[in-house]
Design a protein around this motif. Structure first.
Motif, PDB file in Angstrom:
ATOM      1  N   ASP A  20      49.330  45.194  41.795  1.00  0.00           N
ATOM      2  CA  ASP A  20      49.986  44.970  40.528  1.00  0.00           C
ATOM      3  C   ASP A  20      49.751  43.859  39.724  1.00  0.00           C
ATOM      4  N   PHE A  21      49.096  42.920  40.288  1.00  0.00           N
ATOM      5  CA  PHE A  21      48.853  41.567  39.532  1.00  0.00           C
ATOM      6  C   PHE A  21      47.282  41.773  38.720  1.00  0.00           C
ATOM      7  N   TRP A  22      46.538  42.435  39.243  1.00  0.00           N
ATOM      8  CA  TRP A  22      45.377  42.810  38.778  1.00  0.00           C
ATOM      9  C   TRP A  22      45.035  44.292  38.549  1.00  0.00           C
ATOM     10  N   LYS A  23      45.688  44.834  37.434  1.00  0.00           N
ATOM     11  CA  LYS A  23      45.771  46.191  37.249  1.00  0.00           C
ATOM     12  C   LYS A  23      44.579  46.850  36.443  1.00  0.00           C
ATOM     13  N   GLU A  24      44.062  46.003  35.784  1.00  0.00           N
ATOM     14  CA  GLU A  24      42.785  46.401  34.799  1.00  0.00           C
ATOM     15  C   GLU A  24      41.614  46.264  35.733  1.00  0.00           C
ATOM     16  N   ASP A  25      40.508  47.133  35.288  1.00  0.00           N
ATOM     17  CA  ASP A  25      39.169  46.974  36.027  1.00  0.00           C
ATOM     18  C   ASP A  25      38.496  45.612  35.504  1.00  0.00           C
ATOM     19  N   HIS A  26      38.759  45.067  34.619  1.00  0.00           N
ATOM     20  CA  HIS A  26      38.067  43.740  34.238  1.00  0.00           C
ATOM     21  C   HIS A  26      38.465  42.657  34.946  1.00  0.00           C
ATOM     22  N   GLN A  27      39.767  42.819  35.325  1.00  0.00           N
ATOM     23  CA  GLN A  27      40.444  41.682  36.104  1.00  0.00           C
ATOM     24  C   GLN A  27      40.200  41.656  37.608  1.00  0.00           C
ATOM     25  N   TRP A  28      39.576  42.542  38.048  1.00  0.00           N
ATOM     26  CA  TRP A  28      38.915  42.578  39.568  1.00  0.00           C
ATOM     27  C   TRP A  28      38.147  41.563  40.011  1.00  0.00           C
ATOM     28  N   LYS A  29      37.204  41.119  38.889  1.00  0.00           N
ATOM     29  CA  LYS A  29      36.197  39.948  39.398  1.00  0.00           C
ATOM     30  C   LYS A  29      37.116  38.658  39.617  1.00  0.00           C
ATOM     31  N   LYS A  30      37.987  38.445  38.663  1.00  0.00           N
ATOM     32  CA  LYS A  30      39.110  37.214  38.915  1.00  0.00           C
ATOM     33  C   LYS A  30      39.693  37.345  40.004  1.00  0.00           C
ATOM     34  N   LYS A  43      46.077  32.441  34.558  1.00  0.00           N
ATOM     35  CA  LYS A  43      46.686  32.120  33.417  1.00  0.00           C
ATOM     36  C   LYS A  43      47.553  33.153  32.895  1.00  0.00           C
ATOM     37  N   ASP A  44      46.961  34.424  33.233  1.00  0.00           N
ATOM     38  CA  ASP A  44      47.705  35.802  32.782  1.00  0.00           C
ATOM     39  C   ASP A  44      48.767  36.365  33.977  1.00  0.00           C
ATOM     40  N   ASN A  45      48.536  35.666  34.849  1.00  0.00           N
ATOM     41  CA  ASN A  45      49.631  36.184  36.305  1.00  0.00           C
ATOM     42  C   ASN A  45      50.345  35.146  36.597  1.00  0.00           C
ATOM     43  N   PRO A  46      51.236  34.676  36.046  1.00  0.00           N
ATOM     44  CA  PRO A  46      52.134  33.569  36.459  1.00  0.00           C
ATOM     45  C   PRO A  46      52.881  33.899  37.823  1.00  0.00           C
TER      46      PRO A  46
END
Length: 142
Positions: A113-123, A8-11
């Motif tokens: 670049d799509f998943w920059k933050e650490d909490h996004q790496w699980k997604k 949802k946060d990565n169109p």
């Protein structure tokens, strides 16, 4: 065609993944068609050889083979057209494979670049695993 992943946060990633899936399906379709055409050419060629084999004498160029009759000519034409189609499909399959691999490599390069933050790496890991399981697209490495 939309992927039901947590994007949802990565169109942009979602659009690239959708295009990856479309290109993978196109590549798989082309490979299946190429395989079917290869089998058809083999069957027609074997039928041509069995039909044209002359057991008693010599046919074309001193070989025990001739294409006498309209059925032999039809088999020969079908075999020649099948080989031409197979060569055409081979070029199209190579092009589809190249396009898919280019987009896959670009996606791998841009994934940081799509998943920059650490909490996004699980997604990210979940998304990559789903792509591998559902669509047989490996984006873990180049």
């Amino acid at each position: 065609m939309s992927v039901h992943l947590e994007l949802k946060d990565n169109p942009v990633a979602k659009v690239m993944i959708d295009e990856l899936i479309v290109r993978k399906k196109k590549l798989d379709t082309m490979e299946k068609l190429k395989t079917r055409t290869s089998i058809s050419v083999i069957v027609v060629s074997v039928a041509l050889l069995l039909f044209g084999f002359n057991w008693t004498g010599y046919g074309v160029l001193g070989l025990p083979f001739s294409i006498n009759g309209s059925f032999g000519i039809i088999l020969f034409l079908c075999s020649a057209l099948g080989v031409a189609r197979l060569l055409h499909l081979n070029k199209k399959t190579d092009k589809a494979d190249q396009e898919f691999e280019e987009l896959r490599e670009e996606f791998i390069q841009r994934s940081e670049d799509f998943w920059k933050e650490d909490h996004q790496w699980k997604k990210r890991e979940f998304t990559f695993n789903q792509l591998l399981k559902k669509y047989d697209i490996n984006v873990f490495y180049r």
